[in-house]
Each structure stands twice: as C-alpha cells, then as structure tokens.
Design a protein around this motif. Sequence first.
Motif, short mmCIF file in Angstrom:
data_model
loop_
_atom_site.label_atom_id
_atom_site.label_comp_id
_atom_site.label_asym_id
_atom_site.label_seq_id
_atom_site.Cartn_x
_atom_site.Cartn_y
_atom_site.Cartn_z
N ALA A 18 0.86 -1.18 0.00
CA ALA A 18 0.00 0.00 0.00
C ALA A 18 0.90 1.23 0.00
O ALA A 18 1.97 1.22 0.62
N VAL A 19 0.48 2.28 -0.68
CA VAL A 19 1.31 3.47 -0.83
C VAL A 19 0.47 4.71 -0.61
O VAL A 19 -0.73 4.72 -0.90
N ASN A 20 1.08 5.73 -0.03
CA ASN A 20 0.44 7.04 0.10
C ASN A 20 1.48 8.11 -0.24
O ASN A 20 2.61 7.78 -0.64
N PRO A 21 1.20 9.39 -0.11
CA PRO A 21 2.19 10.40 -0.52
C PRO A 21 3.48 10.41 0.29
O PRO A 21 4.45 11.05 -0.12
N LYS A 22 3.54 9.71 1.42
CA LYS A 22 4.75 9.70 2.24
C LYS A 22 5.49 8.37 2.23
O LYS A 22 6.71 8.34 2.23
N PHE A 23 4.74 7.26 2.27
CA PHE A 23 5.35 5.96 2.51
C PHE A 23 4.84 4.91 1.54
O PHE A 23 3.75 5.04 0.96
N PRO A 73 10.02 5.25 3.60
CA PRO A 73 9.74 6.57 3.04
C PRO A 73 9.92 6.55 1.53
O PRO A 73 10.83 5.90 1.01
N LEU A 74 9.06 7.25 0.81
CA LEU A 74 9.15 7.25 -0.65
C LEU A 74 10.48 7.83 -1.12
O LEU A 74 10.99 7.44 -2.18
N ALA A 75 11.05 8.74 -0.35
CA ALA A 75 12.28 9.40 -0.79
C ALA A 75 13.53 8.55 -0.56
O ALA A 75 14.58 8.82 -1.15
N LYS A 76 13.42 7.53 0.30
CA LYS A 76 14.60 6.73 0.63
C LYS A 76 14.56 5.41 -0.14
O LYS A 76 14.14 4.38 0.38
N ASN A 121 -5.08 10.60 7.09
CA ASN A 121 -3.88 10.78 7.91
C ASN A 121 -2.77 9.93 7.32
O ASN A 121 -2.83 8.70 7.37
N ASP A 122 -1.77 10.58 6.75
CA ASP A 122 -0.70 9.86 6.05
C ASP A 122 0.18 9.03 6.98
O ASP A 122 1.01 8.26 6.50
N ASN A 123 0.04 9.17 8.28
CA ASN A 123 0.87 8.44 9.23
C ASN A 123 0.14 7.30 9.91
O ASN A 123 0.67 6.67 10.82
N VAL A 124 -1.08 7.01 9.47
CA VAL A 124 -1.88 5.97 10.10
C VAL A 124 -2.16 4.87 9.08
O VAL A 124 -2.60 5.13 7.96
N ASP A 129 7.17 10.07 11.18
CA ASP A 129 7.78 10.58 9.95
C ASP A 129 9.23 10.15 9.84
O ASP A 129 9.76 9.98 8.74
N TYR A 130 9.91 9.99 10.97
CA TYR A 130 11.30 9.57 10.96
C TYR A 130 11.36 8.04 10.99
O TYR A 130 10.40 7.36 11.33
#
Length: 431
Positions: free
Chosen positions: A41-46, A63-66, A93-96, A110-111
């Motif tokens: 599963a993917v969202n704008p952050k992870f 994280p998408l950037a890493k 909620n992008d963190n849930v 986020d970290y």
Amino acid sequence: MSRRVVRQSKFRHVFGQPVKADQMYEDIRVSKVTWDSSFCAVNPKFVAIIVESGGGGAFIVLPLAKTGRVDKNHPLVTGHTAPVLDIDWCPHNDNVIASASEDTVWQVPDYVPVRNVTEPVVTLEGHSKRVGIISWHPTARNVLLSAGCDNLVILWNVGTGEMLLVLEDMHTDLIYNVGWNRNGSLLVTTCKDKKVRVIDPRKQQVVAEKAKPHDGARPIRAIFMADGKIFTTGFSKMSERQLGLWDLERFAPHEGLRPRRAIFTREGHIFTTGSTRMSQRELGLWDPVTRPWGGWGVLGRDTPISWPSPSPPQSDLFQDDLYPDTPGLEPALEADEWLSGKDAEPILISLRDGYVPVKNRELKVVKKNILDNKPPPGPRRGHSTCDPNFTRPALEEVLEEIRALKQTVQAQEKRISDLENKLCQFTNGTD
C-alpha cells in the motif's frame, strides 16, 4: 469513400520512463502467504509492504524518498501473532495504517525508528477467525471496515475503538473483496458463492445482487466506479481473464473490455495486476483509449520494486485535464455523522501547486477510562500484595512519568534518524 475516425486521448503525449536502479527498492523479502492481496500500500509519504516474519506477521514501512537497497535490519511493524494478510493507509492521515490479521491500527512516525514498532494505537477485536480484508471509509473520519474468514463484515470507529455495525447473514461463504463507493454510502462485495452484492451498511441489507458475473471458477473482484457503475474482474470457463462494467440500476452488462485483471484509477487509466512467467507480481498502468503508457513494475521475493515516472507534455502551464482535483486529507464527515445517515462527497484539492504534506496529526483513541470503574465488592485475589497507600493520584503520577519517558525515547529516535540522514548525505557528497 469511408473515413476512419480515431478518438484522441488527452494522455497521448504522456509516456513512462523507467527509473534508475537507485530509485528502486531492493532486497525486500515479500510475504509468500497465499492470499488474494496486493501485499503493498502506498500514500504520498510511505510505501508499506507485507514481508516475511518469523513467529507472526509483519510489514515494512519505507519513506518514498529513501530508495535503494533496504537494510536487512530495517525496523518492521510487528506485533501480529499470525501472518498479515492486508494493509491500508488511512485516507485522512498519512501516518496511520491499518493491518489485517487481527484488526490493528498503527501510528507511523515521519522519521525512521531504530527498532521494530510493536505497540499499535488500537487493536479491534470482534472476528472469530482471521481477517483478510481491511479498508478505510473514503469520506468519514476514523471509520474502518474489516472482513474475515467468519463471513462477517464489521465496521469500526477507530477513534473510540468501538464496533459500529456488524453485517452478518449476508455472505454464505468466504468474502473475496469489499469496496466502498465514492461517498461511502454503499459497499460492493464478491464472495466464493460467485455472487456480487451491493450492500447498504447502515440499513444492513443487500440492495442489489448479481449471480455469476463471470462464469469461471476462480475468484471475482469488484469495485465502484466514480459514476456509480461496478467494475468486475474474473475469468471465463476457459480460464481467460475477463473485465466487466455493470449498470447498478439494472445490474446488467453495460460494456466489455479485453481480458486482464484491472481497476480504474481516478484519472481514467486502467491499473492491472498479474504475474510474470517467473511468478513475480506484475503491475501495469494503461490508457484504455490508445495504448499502454505506464510500463510495469515488479513486486516479488528479493526483487526490485519500482514504478515508472510519467513524462507529461513539455509545458509551463498547469494542465488540469491531466491532473484533475483529487481527494485531500480532510474528511467530509465524522464517524457519528455517517452512522446517523449523512453522506458527503470527498473534499477535493487542486494539484496545481503539487502535493504539500500536512503536519503529522496524531491519532488519538478516546476510550472509557477504566480507572473510573468502581472495584467489585469483596476481597480480590492478590489483594494482600498491594500497597494500601498506593492511591489513584500516585498511579496517575507513574503513568505520567511513563508517558514522558516514551516522548523522550521518540525524540532521541528522531534525532538519531536525522543524524544518520546527514551522515549519509555527507558520505554521498565525498565519494
């Protein structure tokens, strides 16, 4: 003299570009559990991926950037005693993220944490057998759906940890998939009994039903389109992949497409899933008007995971026909409003300025305080070992100290992660 008219596509100048090796995820041991799930599963952050785990179930959050090679010791989200069968990011909620095996909801920082995440925000208990499907309501805050091998569909208020509705006696066999319509007023389900059902969850009744939309014996899946039609995937008697588009009002075939397991995206493309000859999971993004433009990505054991990057037409102007308004993070309803019968369309946002992540919002679960309950009368087992001077204020003081220690640990983890990122940037700059 006949003249052939070719319908032009607004995506005709958009092509996929394969990403480089350092933009892929490598060395991920994807779960081999035999369940009809996308396993990611993917969202704008992870991006979250269900992975192999000894002694229970787990999934990894990246994280998408890493991108690049994933450390074999990368922290996992663990805590399940059985394999994780499905995961779904909260649309508000992008963190849930919710995971299915038992129904569990997690808060992702986020970290990058330095150790496994083992404590969920809330665990929802109600199914008598394992849970294979989990899905968030598209417009109502904290409403979560789960479907299990007990043939039940349960709706939860994650914010309180309470069960809202139980849909029972509607499915005679194993549920293959469940999907919401655009505003979350209806559900579409497919079942091993070869029926597609449209359910009003608040009335707890089946409002439409179609038997054998595909004649094959293999599983059928269905989703709602934005216009209310139902899109199904299945197989013919000859095991050929089939797609169908159905009119809900009559539940009769509306249009046919060529065989391939797929779903429509909000932009009108067809997103397909399948397998290569090497049994690797294969993803595709297609333009139904002209030809495939998105290429494919692979999700398999110990293989790279990537998605092509589209190259839009060269223009300095924002093209809203290619990038239409899309649902944002703000929910349109609260859970109790939806339960009372209110419906609302998703709150849309423009992509003109790109996606701007909002500040991390903590999911707070508000349950009844067990300290408010009066103890039962009479002596209790082990009462003699308790300190009679240990009062409620003292207990609250201890709990406050524990909360402060947890905050300190989280702050230190974030600091360590930031230092690791800076060290990585410094190392890359000196190579």
